[in-house]
Design a protein around this motif. Structure first.
Motif, PDB file in Angstrom:
ATOM      1  N   HIS A 128       0.863  -1.184   0.000  1.00  0.00           N
ATOM      2  CA  HIS A 128       0.000   0.000   0.000  1.00  0.00           C
ATOM      3  C   HIS A 128       0.902   1.238   0.000  1.00  0.00           C
ATOM      4  N   CYS A 129       0.601   2.163  -0.895  1.00  0.00           N
ATOM      5  CA  CYS A 129       1.431   3.357  -1.059  1.00  0.00           C
ATOM      6  C   CYS A 129       0.598   4.616  -0.848  1.00  0.00           C
ATOM      7  N   ASN A 130       1.269   5.657  -0.325  1.00  0.00           N
ATOM      8  CA  ASN A 130       0.670   6.984  -0.273  1.00  0.00           C
ATOM      9  C   ASN A 130       1.501   7.906  -1.160  1.00  0.00           C
ATOM     10  N   VAL A 131       1.422   9.195  -0.927  1.00  0.00           N
ATOM     11  CA  VAL A 131       2.121  10.141  -1.793  1.00  0.00           C
ATOM     12  C   VAL A 131       3.631   9.993  -1.692  1.00  0.00           C
ATOM     13  N   SER A 132       4.147   9.640  -0.522  1.00  0.00           N
ATOM     14  CA  SER A 132       5.596   9.676  -0.309  1.00  0.00           C
ATOM     15  C   SER A 132       6.211   8.328   0.048  1.00  0.00           C
ATOM     16  N   HIS A 133       5.444   7.349   0.559  1.00  0.00           N
ATOM     17  CA  HIS A 133       6.005   6.086   1.023  1.00  0.00           C
ATOM     18  C   HIS A 133       5.149   4.904   0.564  1.00  0.00           C
ATOM     19  N   CYS A 134       5.782   3.709   0.630  1.00  0.00           N
ATOM     20  CA  CYS A 134       5.070   2.462   0.384  1.00  0.00           C
ATOM     21  C   CYS A 134       5.280   1.533   1.580  1.00  0.00           C
ATOM     22  N   HIS A 135       4.243   0.754   1.891  1.00  0.00           N
ATOM     23  CA  HIS A 135       4.264  -0.145   3.042  1.00  0.00           C
ATOM     24  C   HIS A 135       4.015  -1.571   2.564  1.00  0.00           C
ATOM     25  N   VAL A 136       4.940  -2.479   2.914  1.00  0.00           N
ATOM     26  CA  VAL A 136       4.843  -3.888   2.545  1.00  0.00           C
ATOM     27  C   VAL A 136       4.496  -4.688   3.803  1.00  0.00           C
ATOM     28  N   ARG A 137       3.519  -5.576   3.677  1.00  0.00           N
ATOM     29  CA  ARG A 137       3.112  -6.449   4.778  1.00  0.00           C
ATOM     30  C   ARG A 137       2.988  -7.885   4.267  1.00  0.00           C
ATOM     31  N   TRP A 138       3.165  -8.839   5.192  1.00  0.00           N
ATOM     32  CA  TRP A 138       3.051 -10.242   4.832  1.00  0.00           C
ATOM     33  C   TRP A 138       2.726 -11.068   6.079  1.00  0.00           C
ATOM     34  N   HIS A 139       2.336 -12.332   5.834  1.00  0.00           N
ATOM     35  CA  HIS A 139       2.077 -13.281   6.907  1.00  0.00           C
ATOM     36  C   HIS A 139       3.214 -14.284   6.965  1.00  0.00           C
ATOM     37  N   GLN A 140       3.546 -14.717   8.165  1.00  0.00           N
ATOM     38  CA  GLN A 140       4.586 -15.733   8.287  1.00  0.00           C
ATOM     39  C   GLN A 140       4.080 -17.049   7.699  1.00  0.00           C
ATOM     40  N   PRO A 141       4.976 -17.899   7.197  1.00  0.00           N
ATOM     41  CA  PRO A 141       4.538 -19.129   6.515  1.00  0.00           C
ATOM     42  C   PRO A 141       3.948 -20.138   7.500  1.00  0.00           C
ATOM     43  N   ARG A 142       3.098 -21.019   6.967  1.00  0.00           N
ATOM     44  CA  ARG A 142       2.590 -22.133   7.763  1.00  0.00           C
ATOM     45  C   ARG A 142       3.728 -23.130   7.990  1.00  0.00           C
ATOM     46  N   THR A 143       3.800 -23.690   9.160  1.00  0.00           N
ATOM     47  CA  THR A 143       4.850 -24.650   9.486  1.00  0.00           C
ATOM     48  C   THR A 143       4.244 -25.833  10.227  1.00  0.00           C
ATOM     49  N   TRP A 144       4.907 -26.983  10.084  1.00  0.00           N
ATOM     50  CA  TRP A 144       4.476 -28.163  10.833  1.00  0.00           C
ATOM     51  C   TRP A 144       4.881 -28.038  12.297  1.00  0.00           C
ATOM     52  N   HIS A 145       6.091 -27.539  12.524  1.00  0.00           N
ATOM     53  CA  HIS A 145       6.537 -27.257  13.886  1.00  0.00           C
ATOM     54  C   HIS A 145       6.009 -25.891  14.326  1.00  0.00           C
ATOM     55  N   ARG A 146       6.050 -25.667  15.611  1.00  0.00           N
ATOM     56  CA  ARG A 146       5.669 -24.377  16.162  1.00  0.00           C
ATOM     57  C   ARG A 146       6.875 -23.431  16.089  1.00  0.00           C
ATOM     58  N   PHE A 147       6.718 -22.335  15.337  1.00  0.00           N
ATOM     59  CA  PHE A 147       7.768 -21.336  15.203  1.00  0.00           C
ATOM     60  C   PHE A 147       7.299 -20.025  15.844  1.00  0.00           C
ATOM     61  N   THR A 148       8.239 -19.281  16.382  1.00  0.00           N
ATOM     62  CA  THR A 148       7.955 -17.941  16.879  1.00  0.00           C
ATOM     63  C   THR A 148       8.507 -16.920  15.898  1.00  0.00           C
ATOM     64  N   HIS A 149       8.176 -15.645  16.107  1.00  0.00           N
ATOM     65  CA  HIS A 149       8.691 -14.594  15.220  1.00  0.00           C
ATOM     66  C   HIS A 149      10.212 -14.555  15.230  1.00  0.00           C
ATOM     67  N   GLN A 150      10.818 -14.848  16.389  1.00  0.00           N
ATOM     68  CA  GLN A 150      12.275 -14.804  16.474  1.00  0.00           C
ATOM     69  C   GLN A 150      12.961 -15.904  15.677  1.00  0.00           C
ATOM     70  N   ASP A 151      12.191 -16.945  15.294  1.00  0.00           N
ATOM     71  CA  ASP A 151      12.783 -18.054  14.534  1.00  0.00           C
ATOM     72  C   ASP A 151      12.932 -17.748  13.051  1.00  0.00           C
ATOM     73  N   PHE A 152      12.342 -16.636  12.587  1.00  0.00           N
ATOM     74  CA  PHE A 152      12.327 -16.340  11.154  1.00  0.00           C
ATOM     75  C   PHE A 152      13.261 -15.184  10.826  1.00  0.00           C
ATOM     76  N   GLN A 153      13.751 -15.221   9.614  1.00  0.00           N
ATOM     77  CA  GLN A 153      14.434 -14.087   8.990  1.00  0.00           C
ATOM     78  C   GLN A 153      13.932 -13.988   7.557  1.00  0.00           C
TER      79      GLN A 153
END
Length: 314
Positions: free
Chosen positions: A136-161
Motif C-alpha cells: 500500500h502506497c501513499n504520496v511519499s512512502h510504500c508499506h509492505v506487509r506479509w504473513h509468516q509461513p505455515r509450518t508443521w513445527h511451532r515457530f515464533t517470530h524470532q525463529d524467522f528471517q
C-alpha cells in the motif's frame, strides 16, 4: 501429496521394524539419504542404491518415534526401475522432535547392509514462502506487509528471517537493487520512501530459519506503481500548465483591478488650452469665397484733388 513426476508404491499392510543386517558387503547400503518436511504436513525421504549393491536389491524404510516407541514402515515408496529409492509420508503424526529411521535391504544374491539415522524434524522442515504479501502506497512512502509461513513445527517470530527483493521494472541490466534483510521481530512489515509519480515495481519475499541459512522459494511477485510513466508525466505536465495558466490569469485580473482603482482615485486633470496650437480653423486667403455681387473686375475709387478756399489742398 506426492512429488510430481514420481511413481510411488504403497504397501497395504505396513510391516514391523525390519531386521538390521550387519553382515553384507561394504557399499551395499543406501547412500545420499536425506529427508525434508514441506507444505507444513508432508515428508519425503530419498536415497540412491549403494554402489556395490546388486541390481536385484530392494530397500525398505522404517520410522520409529523415540518418545512413544511407535514404529511403521514407509506407506508409499518412490521407485526407479523397480527399486525403492524414496519414501513419501502424508501423515506425520508418528514423528516427534527426534525420530529414528532405518533403511534395510535384501537381495537373493548377497547380504545388504542397513542404514539408520536419528534426525531432528525441526531441522529438516523446508519453509514455504511468506503468504498474503500486500503493498500500500501513499504520496511519499510504500508499506509492505506479509504473513509468516505455515509450518508443521511451532515457530515464533524470532525463529524467522526474511529477505525482500524490490525491483523497478524496465531498468538497465546491472542496476538491480540489493536484497533487504528483515528480522522476524519486524512484525512482518517494511516501509520505504517512494514519492509519486513512481515507476512500476515488483516485490518478492522469502524466509529462512534463523538457525539454518536455507531460504524458501520466493513468493509470487506483487506489482505496484504505474506501468506507463509517460502518460503519468504527461498528465502531470498538463496539470502544471493548467495551474500556471490559472495563476497568470489571477495575477492579470488583480493587476487590472488595481489599475482601474487607481484611475478612479486620480481622475484626469483638464489641460490649459494652447492658443497658439488651438484647433480652431484658420482662414486661408486662397480659400476665401467670393460674395455674390462681386465680379472678377474690381471697382476703382478715384480721388480728385480739391482746392481749399482757405489755401491749401484737400
Amino acid at each position: 501429496m506426492a512429488m510430481p513426476g514420481k511413481h510411488y508404491k504403497c504397501p497395504v499392510h505396513p510391516d514391523s521394524l525390519g531386521k538390521r543386517t550387519h553382515h553384507g558387503a561394504d557399499g551395499t547400503a543406501v547412500q545420499n539419504f536425506s529427508c525434508s518436511i514441506y507444505n507444513a504436513g508432508f515428508m519425503n525421504c530419498t536415497w540412491v542404491k549403494g554402489r556395490a549393491a546388486p541390481d536385484d536389491v530392494q530397500y525398505f524404510m522404517y520410522i520409529k518415534n523415540k518418545r512413544t516407541l511407535l514404529e511403521m514402515e514407509c506407506p508409499c515408496y518412490l521407485q526407479e526401475s523397480g527399486i525403492h529409492t524414496g519414501c513419501h509420508l502424508s501423515n506425520l503424526s508418528l514423528l516427534s522432535v527426534k525420530s529414528y529411521v532405518l533403511v534395510n535391504g535384501s537381495s537373493p544374491a548377497m547380504g545388504i547392509q542397513f542404514f539408520d539415522s536419528i534426525f531432528l524434524t525441526k531441522g529438516i522442515e523446508k519453509l514455504d514462502p511468506p503468504a498474503n504479501v500486500t503493498v500500500h502506497c501513499n504520496v511519499s512512502h510504500c508499506h509492505v506487509r506479509w504473513h509468516q509461513p505455515r509450518t508443521w513445527h511451532r515457530f515464533t517470530h524470532q525463529d524467522f528471517q526474511y529477505q525482500l527483493d524490490i525491483q523497478r521494472q524496465n531498468i538497465d541490466p546491472g542496476n538491480l537493487n540489493p536484497l533487504i534483510n528483515i528480522s522476524g521481530n519486524s512484525e512482518n512489515k517494511y516501509h520505504f520512501p517512494s514519492p509519486e509519480p513512481r515507476h512500476k515495481h515488483t516485490v518478492q519475499i522469502r524466509v529462512a530459519d534463523t538457525r539454518r541459512p536455507q531460504w524458501s522459494a520466493w513468493s509470487r511477485p506483487v506489482e505496484f506503481g504505474s506501468e506507463d510513466m509517460t502518460a503519468t508525466i504527461l498528465h502531470l505536465h498538463l496539470l502544471l500548465v493548467a495551474l500556471g495558466t490559472l495563476i497568470c490569469a489571477l495575477m492579470l485580473l488583480l493587476l487590472l483591478k488595481r489599475f482601474v482603482g487607481t484611475c478612479d482615485l486620480f481622475p484626469t486633470i483638464p489641460q490649459v488650452r494652447d492658443k497658439v496650437s488651438d484647433n480652431h480653423q484658420q482662414t486661408v486667403w486662397e480659400d476665401f469665397v467670393r460674395g455674390p455681387g462681386k465680379g472678377e473686375d474690381e471697382e476703382v475709387l478715384t480721388v480728385e484733388e480739391v482746392s481749399n478756399p482757405f489755401g491749401g489742398h484737400v
